[in-house]
Design a protein around this motif. Sequence first.
Motif, PDB file in Angstrom:
ATOM      1  N   THR A  25      95.714  88.230  85.493  1.00 21.91           N
ATOM      2  CA  THR A  25      94.435  87.858  85.334  1.00 21.91           C
ATOM      3  C   THR A  25      93.063  89.106  85.243  1.00 21.91           C
ATOM      4  O   THR A  25      91.954  89.611  84.655  1.00 21.91           O
ATOM      5  N   GLY A  26      93.536  90.111  85.974  1.00 22.45           N
ATOM      6  CA  GLY A  26      92.346  91.407  86.421  1.00 22.45           C
ATOM      7  C   GLY A  26      91.777  91.440  87.804  1.00 22.45           C
ATOM      8  O   GLY A  26      90.714  91.452  87.567  1.00 22.45           O
ATOM      9  N   LYS A  27      91.676  89.217  88.135  1.00 17.27           N
ATOM     10  CA  LYS A  27      91.170  89.455  89.059  1.00 17.27           C
ATOM     11  C   LYS A  27      91.532  89.245  90.605  1.00 17.27           C
ATOM     12  O   LYS A  27      92.737  89.066  90.605  1.00 17.27           O
ATOM     13  N   LYS A  28      90.055  89.164  91.454  1.00 16.76           N
ATOM     14  CA  LYS A  28      91.452  89.453  92.674  1.00 16.76           C
ATOM     15  C   LYS A  28      90.869  87.516  93.570  1.00 16.76           C
ATOM     16  O   LYS A  28      91.863  87.284  94.477  1.00 16.76           O
ATOM     17  N   LYS A  29      89.889  86.666  93.339  1.00 19.59           N
ATOM     18  CA  LYS A  29      90.159  86.023  94.129  1.00 19.59           C
ATOM     19  C   LYS A  29      91.480  84.539  94.284  1.00 19.59           C
ATOM     20  O   LYS A  29      91.593  84.607  92.914  1.00 19.59           O
ATOM     21  N   ILE A  30      91.519  84.186  95.396  1.00 17.88           N
ATOM     22  CA  ILE A  30      93.237  83.130  95.636  1.00 17.88           C
ATOM     23  C   ILE A  30      92.520  81.989  96.182  1.00 17.88           C
ATOM     24  O   ILE A  30      92.129  81.913  96.896  1.00 17.88           O
ATOM     25  N   LEU A  31      92.469  80.874  95.470  1.00 19.18           N
ATOM     26  CA  LEU A  31      91.615  79.525  95.738  1.00 19.18           C
ATOM     27  C   LEU A  31      93.929  79.185  96.684  1.00 19.18           C
ATOM     28  O   LEU A  31      94.328  78.519  95.886  1.00 19.18           O
ATOM     29  N   VAL A  32      93.166  78.680  98.245  1.00 14.93           N
ATOM     30  CA  VAL A  32      94.151  78.291  98.692  1.00 14.93           C
ATOM     31  C   VAL A  32      94.005  77.362  99.813  1.00 14.93           C
ATOM     32  O   VAL A  32      92.677  76.635  99.300  1.00 14.93           O
ATOM     33  N   PHE A  33      94.442  75.843 100.290  1.00 18.82           N
ATOM     34  CA  PHE A  33      94.129  74.872 100.567  1.00 18.82           C
ATOM     35  C   PHE A  33      94.390  74.798 102.128  1.00 18.82           C
ATOM     36  O   PHE A  33      95.764  75.356 102.749  1.00 18.82           O
ATOM     37  N   SER A  34      93.826  73.448 102.701  1.00 18.99           N
ATOM     38  CA  SER A  34      94.507  73.371 104.233  1.00 18.99           C
ATOM     39  C   SER A  34      95.291  73.395 104.442  1.00 18.99           C
ATOM     40  O   SER A  34      95.913  72.154 103.929  1.00 18.99           O
ATOM     41  N   SER A  35      95.776  73.629 105.437  1.00 23.60           N
ATOM     42  CA  SER A  35      97.088  73.127 105.883  1.00 23.60           C
ATOM     43  C   SER A  35      98.356  73.744 105.027  1.00 23.60           C
ATOM     44  O   SER A  35     100.001  73.582 105.313  1.00 23.60           O
ATOM     45  N   ARG A  90      89.056  78.248  84.106  1.00 24.03           N
ATOM     46  CA  ARG A  90      89.084  80.101  85.143  1.00 24.03           C
ATOM     47  C   ARG A  90      89.127  80.636  83.804  1.00 24.03           C
ATOM     48  O   ARG A  90      89.239  81.806  85.017  1.00 24.03           O
ATOM     49  N   LYS A  91      90.478  80.707  83.472  1.00 26.03           N
ATOM     50  CA  LYS A  91      91.540  81.326  83.060  1.00 26.03           C
ATOM     51  C   LYS A  91      92.255  81.703  84.303  1.00 26.03           C
ATOM     52  O   LYS A  91      92.554  83.321  84.111  1.00 26.03           O
ATOM     53  N   ALA A  92      91.922  80.859  84.828  1.00 29.70           N
ATOM     54  CA  ALA A  92      93.102  81.541  86.224  1.00 29.70           C
ATOM     55  C   ALA A  92      94.556  80.720  86.248  1.00 29.70           C
ATOM     56  O   ALA A  92      94.949  80.518  85.496  1.00 29.70           O
ATOM     57  N   LEU A  93      95.519  81.327  87.146  1.00 31.99           N
ATOM     58  CA  LEU A  93      96.797  81.012  86.646  1.00 31.99           C
ATOM     59  C   LEU A  93      97.256  80.094  87.700  1.00 31.99           C
ATOM     60  O   LEU A  93      96.651  80.363  88.967  1.00 31.99           O
ATOM     61  N   LEU A  94      98.184  79.223  88.045  1.00 33.01           N
ATOM     62  CA  LEU A  94      98.499  77.805  88.897  1.00 33.01           C
ATOM     63  C   LEU A  94     100.100  78.713  89.615  1.00 33.01           C
ATOM     64  O   LEU A  94     100.451  78.232  89.060  1.00 33.01           O
ATOM     65  N   PRO A 109      81.637  83.581  92.667  1.00 39.02           N
ATOM     66  CA  PRO A 109      81.350  84.129  90.993  1.00 39.02           C
ATOM     67  C   PRO A 109      81.495  84.105  89.621  1.00 39.02           C
ATOM     68  O   PRO A 109      82.731  83.420  89.434  1.00 39.02           O
ATOM     69  N   GLN A 110      80.903  83.905  87.994  1.00 42.05           N
ATOM     70  CA  GLN A 110      81.998  83.471  87.568  1.00 42.05           C
ATOM     71  C   GLN A 110      82.806  85.199  87.534  1.00 42.05           C
ATOM     72  O   GLN A 110      82.917  86.058  87.068  1.00 42.05           O
ATOM     73  N   ASP A 111      83.943  83.874  86.561  1.00 40.42           N
ATOM     74  CA  ASP A 111      85.448  84.913  85.932  1.00 40.42           C
ATOM     75  C   ASP A 111      85.397  85.915  87.230  1.00 40.42           C
ATOM     76  O   ASP A 111      86.213  86.497  87.008  1.00 40.42           O
ATOM     77  N   SER A 112      86.125  84.997  88.153  1.00 44.22           N
ATOM     78  CA  SER A 112      86.002  85.807  89.720  1.00 44.22           C
ATOM     79  C   SER A 112      87.797  85.470  90.422  1.00 44.22           C
ATOM     80  O   SER A 112      88.091  86.017  90.748  1.00 44.22           O
ATOM     81  N   LEU A 113      88.098  84.410  89.828  1.00 46.96           N
ATOM     82  CA  LEU A 113      89.781  83.535  90.178  1.00 46.96           C
ATOM     83  C   LEU A 113      91.011  84.092  89.232  1.00 46.96           C
ATOM     84  O   LEU A 113      90.435  83.923  88.275  1.00 46.96           O
ATOM     85  N   ALA A 114      91.542  84.170  90.327  1.00 40.82           N
ATOM     86  CA  ALA A 114      92.941  85.358  89.724  1.00 40.82           C
ATOM     87  C   ALA A 114      93.908  83.615  89.716  1.00 40.82           C
ATOM     88  O   ALA A 114      94.976  83.624  88.813  1.00 40.82           O
TER      89      ALA A 114
END
Length: 458
Positions: free
Chosen positions: A150-160, A243-247, A207-212
């Motif tokens: 993606t060329g992006k850096k942010k990684i969404l993670v979840f509690s526990s 968001r053009k991110a990967l699941l 930020p827009q277009d930041s989620l990898a």
Amino acid sequence: MTVADYLAAQLAESHRAYIERNPKSRIAYENSFAYLPGGNTRTVIHADPFPLTFASGEGSTLTSVDGHKYVDLLGEFSAGIFGHSNPRIANAITDAMTRGWNYGGTCTYEKELASKVCERFGPSGLQLVRFTNSGTEANTMAIATAQNVTGKKKILVFSSGYHGGTLVFPLAVMKGETVAPMNLPHDFVYAPYNNISETREILDHLPQDSLAAILVEPIQGSGGCRPADRRFLNFLRTEADERKALLIMDEVMASRLGYSGYSAEMNIRADIMTLGKYLGGGMTIGAFGGRRDIMELFDPTKSKLFHPGTYNNNVFSMAAGITGLDIYDASEVDRLNNLGEKLKTDIQAILMNHGLYPDSYRSPAAGLMEIDSLLTGTEGYIDDHSDKLIQLPSMFVTGRGTASQWQALFYHHMLERNINIAVRGYTPLHLQVSASDCKAYVESIEAFVIKHKAMLTS
């Protein structure tokens, strides 16, 4: 007497009896301090006042150095799904040993295992696969892959969430109450598990277009065997696409619950899927795979992404994995799940009959699903069809597993009855567990409830 005073007294007595019963394990523990910090090289298997030391395992039974036999309901935290000393896997490893090992090149075993993995987990989105030595490595590689794609850096993670020893996300970390000093220094974004509204708000403030990538367990293992709500997973799939991110679906533990993985059971397609635990027949293994266009970036002839690893294709894990997948076929997946569902229902019946579940839980098929909040903590609701939040009881069973002093007391109660579980209460069934083993566990749970009922319901 307060609950705290009661628990302290009960635990003290349990520890006294445990020390008296296991003198050789105590000596082994104390002697190992000379060469292991705290006598330990794996934090999760520590137990107070000291852990048991096992000498052997066979079928569904473990034997300690003190000569006590235990029904094993831990199954090596789901990695040991084949039980102890499975003869077919032992023969596969023995045969591999006769052909030598440490080739330093490709081998027939990795090609056969890869074909089996892609065929089996294709419905979850896995079209090409790469092997690693652990689930931790698999998730580490999946994150790096998403960032490169993606060329992006942010990684969404979840509690526990738990994605390996360097990817641990307790709720307290997300709320800023503590830190996770061993975690990799990625740009993580924290969100509450199963909470669509709070997660949407968090995503909308990025930020827009930041989620990898979005990294999620469809069933949290170390987080308490908590299943994700189907609506929550569908929401994450949609958000990743928009968001053009990967699941990234972490199925290191969850994949055992469906023949093609739990994502397929939930009809959710992953961009990248991570595997491990039982996939190597009980040997050391991990894997990550996914969409062909993503995984082809690891094609050495195209020299895009680099993925070394001396033991990625070691013959022991590959050979054991081939046989293991043959053993754990669709019928065995169904059989083991049915055994687990019956166990869950039997335990829930005990909790209902003794008043630990309120009247609103009277459906024996209902399982607790938890929804987290970074604002208010953790609450629970009863099933996929109800949005009404309710307070969690003192003792409960989640949708795909069982429910720190109560946990410790429960753990020692089971050891006294010659049943081995995780300190936190985790009991992933394996193929050698019998109906009579489950019956003994249910009877032991009822004995625990009866003994401590006054305090559990206070």
